[in-house]
Design an enzyme around this catalytic site. Structure first.
Site: not given
Length: 384
Positions: A357, A271-272, A359, A65, A245, A275, A243
């Site tokens: 996250h 996360c990504l 994890e 990430s 970007g 989104q 990830g």
């Protein structure tokens, strides 16, 4: 433009690591920080992000990430407990450069040193920077591009020019850089348990470990996987991974998320991945002023009535007010620092997303129940 003198090398880089001489960190706004190089003897730049974790520097460096970013660690001692290779989150570091106050060493074995990891991967690092002053500067001015210059390149004017020439974060395809070219599997049919398909947008190894720990088999797909493969009959649930970007660049993955939502199979976006599901549901995404990066972000689960301290690493938020009511989704979790969206849930389908996250790696493990809920849903899927 004159840079202040660099700090004394032995005061900021442990002699057991070995420094490479004076270096500069230059920002696009003209700010320059002198320091001492201790990573690879090259220059590299990207958007600066500040990580407030007190531990976990190797997990940060190997987290996909952070691809394309210059990571600033605010904790003053980095490298002080060495490196355990099994805790790496991918096969290599992905950040563009590392900025620390003090590069320390706890062990003599080069293979267990953070500096060795960075040097072997061709990633520059600079010590002796007042990272807390730099963090305050970014908080006041928002995200900025910066560059760590090669050792000995200490003229501020060309350094600032180089920082301004760094490509914009929004214009780069980081997911294509970090995602694997082919599918891989962990576990076998003989192991039993549900089969979880993970679309790798920048996957951290601890997510695979979390699934295996819960008795699931895992099939990891590249980011280009077709919906027919991801939704194969034997796949019991799907994870869209974290990830790097901007999700606005990932139209194909948004369409994939729409297909999974329509299918109704258990889906977890992290996360990504969160989104992307948000965009698939019809919501907008918008870049935060300076992102969330660290291991100490409080999140309120408004559905479950509890607060969790979470690890986070993202530049973009789902805009809660833009989520269509007809989508079936609602905002399920919010950040207690800035009220940004931290999670979505579908009202009828077994679909959940989290911006943080669960994890950890590095960070707290308050949110492991996210994985428990998802695997339970995958176990309960009717046999196709």
């Amino acid at each position: 433009m004159i840079a202040p003198p660099p700090p004394r090398a032995s005061a900021v880089v442990d002699p057991r690591i070995g420094d490479l001489g004076p270096a500069l960190l230059a920002l696009e706004d003209g700010t320059v920080f002198p320091g001492v190089a201790f990573g690879a003897p090259v220059a590299a730049g990207g958007d600066l992000v500040v990580n407030t974790s007190q531990t976990g520097y190797q997990e940060v460096c190997t987290d996909p990430s952070y691809a394309g970013q210059v990571v600033v660690m605010t904790y003053p001692l980095i490298g002080n407990y060495g490196r355990l290779i099994d805790d790496d989150q991918s096969t290599r570091p992905w950040l563009r450069a590392l900025v620390v106050a003090n590069a320390t060493a706890a062990v003599l074995d080069d293979a267990r040193q953070l500096a060795a990891l960075l040097r072997d991967a061709g990633i520059p690092a600079i010590a002796g920077v007042d990272t807390r002053a730099l963090a305050r500067h970014l908080r006041a001015n928002g995200s900025l591009r910066g560059i760590v210059m090669a050792p000995g390149e200490v003229d501020p004017a060309p350094a600032v020019k180089a920082a301004r020439a760094v490509p914009r974060w929004e214009d780069q395809d980081f997911v294509g850089e970090v995602s694997p070219p082919a599918m891989t599997e962990f576990g076998s049919v003989e192991d039993g348990g549900p089969l979880i398909g993970i679309v790798d947008l920048g996957l951290k190894s601890n997510i695979v470990r979390a699934m295996r720990h819960r008795g699931a088999r895992v099939r990891v797909f590249p980011h280009t996987a077709a919906s027919s493969d991801v939704l194969a009959a034997d796949v019991d649930g799907v994870i869209l991974s974290p990830g790097p970007g901007d999700p606005a660049r990932l139209g194909a993955q948004v369409e994939l998320a729409r297909a999974i939502i329509a299918d109704g199979r258990p889906l977890l976006g992290i996360c990504l991945g969160h989104q992307i599901v948000g965009r698939a549901a019809g919501a907008d995404t918008r870049r935060l002023r300076f992102g969330h990066h660290g291991a100490n972000h409080p999140v309120h689960d408004v559905d479950l009535g509890l607060v969790q301290v979470t690890a986070q690493n993202h530049e973009v938020q789902v805009v809660g007010d833009s989520l269509p009511s007809r989508s079936g989704f609602h905002v399920s979790q919010v950040n207690l620092n800035d009220r940004s969206v931290e999670g979505l849930r579908h009202r009828e389908k077994p679909i959940e997303t989290v911006q943080y996250h669960p994890e950890g790696s590095p960070g707290p493990l308050d949110a492991l129940a996210v994985f428990d809920r998802f695997v339970d849903a995958a176990r309960g899927r009717p046999i196709a």
